[in-house]
Design a protein around this motif. Structure first.
Motif, PDB file in Angstrom:
ATOM      1  N   VAL A  32       0.825  -1.237   0.103  1.00 42.96           N
ATOM      2  CA  VAL A  32      -0.034   0.093  -0.124  1.00 42.96           C
ATOM      3  C   VAL A  32       0.920   1.336  -0.161  1.00 42.96           C
ATOM      4  CG1 VAL A  32      -1.795  -1.073   1.155  1.00 42.96           C
ATOM      5  CG2 VAL A  32      -0.231  -0.057   2.507  1.00 42.96           C
ATOM      6  N   PRO A  33       0.341   2.189  -0.665  1.00 43.98           N
ATOM      7  CA  PRO A  33       1.304   3.500  -0.600  1.00 43.98           C
ATOM      8  C   PRO A  33       1.257   4.116   0.910  1.00 43.98           C
ATOM      9  CG  PRO A  33      -0.492   3.578  -2.159  1.00 43.98           C
ATOM     10  CD  PRO A  33      -0.752   2.423  -1.500  1.00 43.98           C
ATOM     11  N   PHE A  34       2.387   4.609   1.134  1.00 46.88           N
ATOM     12  CA  PHE A  34       2.751   5.091   2.602  1.00 46.88           C
ATOM     13  C   PHE A  34       3.217   6.843   2.253  1.00 46.88           C
ATOM     14  CE2 PHE A  34       5.400   5.571   6.261  1.00 46.88           C
ATOM     15  CZ  PHE A  34       4.417   5.366   7.093  1.00 46.88           C
ATOM     16  N   ALA A  35       3.439   7.280   3.300  1.00 46.39           N
ATOM     17  CA  ALA A  35       3.830   8.923   3.165  1.00 46.39           C
ATOM     18  C   ALA A  35       5.341   8.911   2.565  1.00 46.39           C
ATOM     19  CB  ALA A  35       3.692   9.498   4.476  1.00 46.39           C
ATOM     20  N   ASN A  36       5.508  10.392   2.171  1.00 50.54           N
ATOM     21  CA  ASN A  36       6.648  10.743   1.626  1.00 50.54           C
ATOM     22  C   ASN A  36       7.383   9.843   0.618  1.00 50.54           C
ATOM     23  OD1 ASN A  36       6.814  12.568   4.064  1.00 50.54           O
ATOM     24  ND2 ASN A  36       6.967  10.528   5.114  1.00 50.54           N
ATOM     25  N   GLY A  37       6.472   9.339  -0.497  1.00 55.86           N
ATOM     26  CA  GLY A  37       6.851   8.599  -1.543  1.00 55.86           C
ATOM     27  C   GLY A  37       7.061   7.144  -1.526  1.00 55.86           C
ATOM     28  N   MET A  38       6.651   6.736  -0.220  1.00 56.42           N
ATOM     29  CA  MET A  38       7.138   5.320   0.318  1.00 56.42           C
ATOM     30  C   MET A  38       5.928   4.432  -0.085  1.00 56.42           C
ATOM     31  SD  MET A  38       9.261   6.219   3.526  1.00 56.42           S
ATOM     32  CE  MET A  38      10.636   4.935   3.465  1.00 56.42           C
ATOM     33  N   THR A  39       6.516   3.145  -0.110  1.00 59.85           N
ATOM     34  CA  THR A  39       5.338   2.107  -0.056  1.00 59.85           C
ATOM     35  C   THR A  39       5.775   1.076   0.861  1.00 59.85           C
ATOM     36  OG1 THR A  39       5.275   1.901  -2.702  1.00 59.85           O
ATOM     37  CG2 THR A  39       4.643  -0.127  -1.635  1.00 59.85           C
ATOM     38  N   LEU A  40       4.660   0.756   1.500  1.00 58.35           N
ATOM     39  CA  LEU A  40       4.720  -0.306   2.765  1.00 58.35           C
ATOM     40  C   LEU A  40       4.245  -1.578   2.336  1.00 58.35           C
ATOM     41  CD1 LEU A  40       3.149   0.466   6.314  1.00 58.35           C
ATOM     42  CD2 LEU A  40       2.713  -1.780   5.275  1.00 58.35           C
ATOM     43  N   HIS A  41       5.078  -2.401   2.634  1.00 55.95           N
ATOM     44  CA  HIS A  41       4.898  -3.908   2.381  1.00 55.95           C
ATOM     45  C   HIS A  41       4.854  -4.559   3.810  1.00 55.95           C
ATOM     46  CE1 HIS A  41       6.469  -2.948  -1.482  1.00 55.95           C
ATOM     47  NE2 HIS A  41       7.350  -2.135  -0.856  1.00 55.95           N
ATOM     48  N   HIS A  42       3.934  -5.559   3.831  1.00 57.49           N
ATOM     49  CA  HIS A  42       3.999  -6.456   5.009  1.00 57.49           C
ATOM     50  C   HIS A  42       4.555  -7.778   4.827  1.00 57.49           C
ATOM     51  CE1 HIS A  42       0.629  -4.395   7.098  1.00 57.49           C
ATOM     52  NE2 HIS A  42      -0.079  -4.083   5.816  1.00 57.49           N
ATOM     53  N   LEU A  43       5.334  -8.127   5.972  1.00 61.77           N
ATOM     54  CA  LEU A  43       6.334  -9.291   5.732  1.00 61.77           C
ATOM     55  C   LEU A  43       5.548 -10.327   6.508  1.00 61.77           C
ATOM     56  CD1 LEU A  43       9.549  -7.480   6.986  1.00 61.77           C
ATOM     57  CD2 LEU A  43       9.100  -8.129   4.881  1.00 61.77           C
ATOM     58  N   ARG A  44       5.843 -11.640   5.907  1.00 64.27           N
ATOM     59  CA  ARG A  44       5.577 -12.974   6.572  1.00 64.27           C
ATOM     60  C   ARG A  44       5.548 -13.067   8.115  1.00 64.27           C
ATOM     61  NH1 ARG A  44       7.903 -16.216   2.371  1.00 64.27           N
ATOM     62  NH2 ARG A  44       8.969 -17.269   4.384  1.00 64.27           N
ATOM     63  N   GLY A  45       4.654 -13.588   8.772  1.00 65.91           N
ATOM     64  CA  GLY A  45       4.659 -13.945  10.065  1.00 65.91           C
ATOM     65  C   GLY A  45       5.883 -14.617  10.577  1.00 65.91           C
ATOM     66  N   ASP A  46       6.141 -15.740   9.748  1.00 65.05           N
ATOM     67  CA  ASP A  46       7.346 -16.538  10.147  1.00 65.05           C
ATOM     68  C   ASP A  46       8.580 -15.891   9.569  1.00 65.05           C
ATOM     69  OD1 ASP A  46       6.808 -16.926   7.133  1.00 65.05           O
ATOM     70  OD2 ASP A  46       6.795 -18.999   7.088  1.00 65.05           O
ATOM     71  N   ALA A  47       8.738 -14.753   8.966  1.00 59.91           N
ATOM     72  CA  ALA A  47       9.958 -14.407   8.397  1.00 59.91           C
ATOM     73  C   ALA A  47      10.999 -13.803   9.553  1.00 59.91           C
ATOM     74  CB  ALA A  47       9.869 -13.000   7.641  1.00 59.91           C
ATOM     75  N   GLY A  48      10.506 -13.696  10.674  1.00 57.45           N
ATOM     76  CA  GLY A  48      11.360 -13.644  11.806  1.00 57.45           C
ATOM     77  C   GLY A  48      11.664 -11.897  12.113  1.00 57.45           C
ATOM     78  N   TYR A  49      10.863 -11.131  11.627  1.00 66.07           N
ATOM     79  CA  TYR A  49      10.857  -9.820  11.912  1.00 66.07           C
ATOM     80  C   TYR A  49       9.689  -9.261  12.798  1.00 66.07           C
ATOM     81  CZ  TYR A  49      14.222  -9.984   8.258  1.00 66.07           C
ATOM     82  OH  TYR A  49      15.507 -10.420   7.339  1.00 66.07           O
ATOM     83  N   ALA A  50       9.052 -10.150  13.744  1.00 65.90           N
ATOM     84  CA  ALA A  50       7.935  -9.610  14.600  1.00 65.90           C
ATOM     85  C   ALA A  50       7.110  -8.934  13.922  1.00 65.90           C
ATOM     86  CB  ALA A  50       8.863  -9.036  15.816  1.00 65.90           C
ATOM     87  N   ASP A  51       6.749  -7.309  14.309  1.00 69.90           N
ATOM     88  CA  ASP A  51       5.786  -6.850  14.087  1.00 69.90           C
ATOM     89  C   ASP A  51       6.494  -5.531  12.957  1.00 69.90           C
ATOM     90  OD1 ASP A  51       3.960  -7.824  15.566  1.00 69.90           O
ATOM     91  OD2 ASP A  51       4.645  -6.790  17.300  1.00 69.90           O
ATOM     92  N   GLU A  52       7.514  -5.768  12.335  1.00 68.79           N
ATOM     93  CA  GLU A  52       8.109  -5.018  11.589  1.00 68.79           C
ATOM     94  C   GLU A  52       7.549  -4.995  10.181  1.00 68.79           C
ATOM     95  OE1 GLU A  52      12.787  -4.301  13.014  1.00 68.79           O
ATOM     96  OE2 GLU A  52      12.189  -6.111  11.606  1.00 68.79           O
ATOM     97  N   VAL A  53       7.617  -3.882   9.462  1.00 66.71           N
ATOM     98  CA  VAL A  53       7.183  -3.865   8.078  1.00 66.71           C
ATOM     99  C   VAL A  53       8.246  -3.145   7.102  1.00 66.71           C
ATOM    100  CG1 VAL A  53       4.780  -3.115   8.655  1.00 66.71           C
ATOM    101  CG2 VAL A  53       6.326  -1.461   8.116  1.00 66.71           C
ATOM    102  N   LEU A  54       8.113  -3.464   6.003  1.00 68.83           N
ATOM    103  CA  LEU A  54       9.423  -3.032   4.860  1.00 68.83           C
ATOM    104  C   LEU A  54       8.687  -1.687   4.390  1.00 68.83           C
ATOM    105  CD1 LEU A  54      11.982  -4.203   4.112  1.00 68.83           C
ATOM    106  CD2 LEU A  54      10.895  -5.041   2.138  1.00 68.83           C
ATOM    107  N   LEU A  55       9.411  -0.824   4.250  1.00 68.07           N
ATOM    108  CA  LEU A  55       8.988   0.500   3.666  1.00 68.07           C
ATOM    109  C   LEU A  55      10.207   0.626   2.211  1.00 68.07           C
ATOM    110  CD1 LEU A  55       8.426   2.661   6.437  1.00 68.07           C
ATOM    111  CD2 LEU A  55       6.591   1.637   4.939  1.00 68.07           C
ATOM    112  N   THR A  56       9.512   1.175   1.204  1.00 71.65           N
ATOM    113  CA  THR A  56      10.839   1.145  -0.025  1.00 71.65           C
ATOM    114  C   THR A  56      10.433   2.447  -0.654  1.00 71.65           C
ATOM    115  OG1 THR A  56       9.238   0.007  -1.418  1.00 71.65           O
ATOM    116  CG2 THR A  56      10.885  -1.341  -0.337  1.00 71.65           C
ATOM    117  N   ALA A  57      11.166   2.954  -1.492  1.00 69.21           N
ATOM    118  CA  ALA A  57      11.029   4.158  -2.331  1.00 69.21           C
ATOM    119  C   ALA A  57      12.220   4.025  -3.290  1.00 69.21           C
ATOM    120  CB  ALA A  57      11.329   5.372  -1.512  1.00 69.21           C
ATOM    121  N   PRO A  58      11.568   4.334  -4.590  1.00 67.02           N
ATOM    122  CA  PRO A  58      12.334   4.573  -5.793  1.00 67.02           C
ATOM    123  C   PRO A  58      13.306   5.687  -5.586  1.00 67.02           C
ATOM    124  CG  PRO A  58      10.213   5.475  -6.363  1.00 67.02           C
ATOM    125  CD  PRO A  58       9.974   4.764  -4.736  1.00 67.02           C
TER     126      PRO A  58
END
Length: 250
Positions: free
Chosen positions: A152-178
């Motif tokens: 989903v689009p996030f603020a400041n030109g970023m995109t928010l990605h949800h990480l799999r529950g078994d990925a080992g990153y707890a409640d973290e999300v991934l934010l990316t920007a071109p």
């Protein structure tokens, strides 16, 4: 046998205070005075050490060699006293004010001493690289396989990605920007419900610098609007302190 009048005369001529007693009193007073001075100056020194709480405002340069890279860092940017000496080191742990990019100082000591204001700090860990790619380089080969659900689009030109529950990153999300002429910006964050509850290190990213250094840095999600400026400032800060300027690899 001594005449009583003679004995009385001796008693009258005997001093009220003996010389030995006067010497003892004088020595005792001198010792008390010295102890008072020690307590006074020692108390000030100890009080200063407590108020610094392991920090230092000295900007004297410290030269550290980490792997194939050598850095010259201001002493007040190094978090731990054990790292504030020249020589070989496995890593360097730093803290810097944002946006000033300065170490500990009396002017900004509240940010270092008051945890409620620590969101105004950026924490860095500089170590020899153990991975061939930095976080941006790991987006396609690693993180893209850990993303689930719709991005989903996030603020400041970023995109928010949800990480799999078994990925080992707890409640973290991934934010990316071109980024133009550079790999996509990638950062992991533990986004809290309100900006007021953001901590000083709920976002984490690493970059490659120098010949073989990884700079892992953490900052408050409250500063996400400055993500591109923070990334550039950190790269510039580290590269500017490489002893061999040609080691930037850029």
């Amino acid at each position: 046998m001594s005449h009583p009048a003679h004995r009385a005369h001796e008693v009258e001529e005997s001093p009220l205070l003996s010389t030995r007693f006067i010497v003892r009193v004088t020595v005792a007073i001198a010792c008390l005075a010295a102890l008072t001075l020690v307590i006074s100056f020692g108390g000030r020194w100890f009080g200063a050490r407590i108020s610094l709480a392991g920090n230092t405002d000295s900007t004297a340069p410290v030269t550290l060699t980490i792997g194939r890279d050598t850095l010259r860092l201001p002493e007040n940017t190094l978090r731990f006293p054990s790292q504030r000496h020249d020589g070989l080191s496995e890593r360097a742990d730093l803290y810097l004010t944002w946006p000033e990019m300065q170490g500990y100082s009396k002017e900004h000591r509240e940010r270092f001493d008051d945890i409620a204001q620590s969101s105004g700090l950026i924490f860095l860990q500089i170590a020899q690289s153990t991975m061939s790619k930095d976080m941006s380089g790991r987006l396609e080969p690693i993180y893209s396989h850990l993303i689930e659900g719709e991005s989903v689009p996030f603020a400041n030109g970023m995109t928010l990605h949800h990480l799999r529950g078994d990925a080992g990153y707890a409640d973290e999300v991934l934010l990316t920007a071109p980024r133009a002429d550079a790999p996509a910006y990638v950062v992991r964050c533990a986004l809290l419900l309100t900006p007021q509850t953001a901590s000083s290190g709920d976002c984490q990213r690493d970059i490659r610098v120098g010949r073989d250094l990884t700079v892992l840095y953490r900052f408050s999600s409250a500063h996400l609007p400055d993500w591109d400026h923070i990334d550039a400032a950190i790269r510039h800060f580290v590269e500017a302190r490489l002893v061999n300027a040609s080691a930037t690899g850029r």
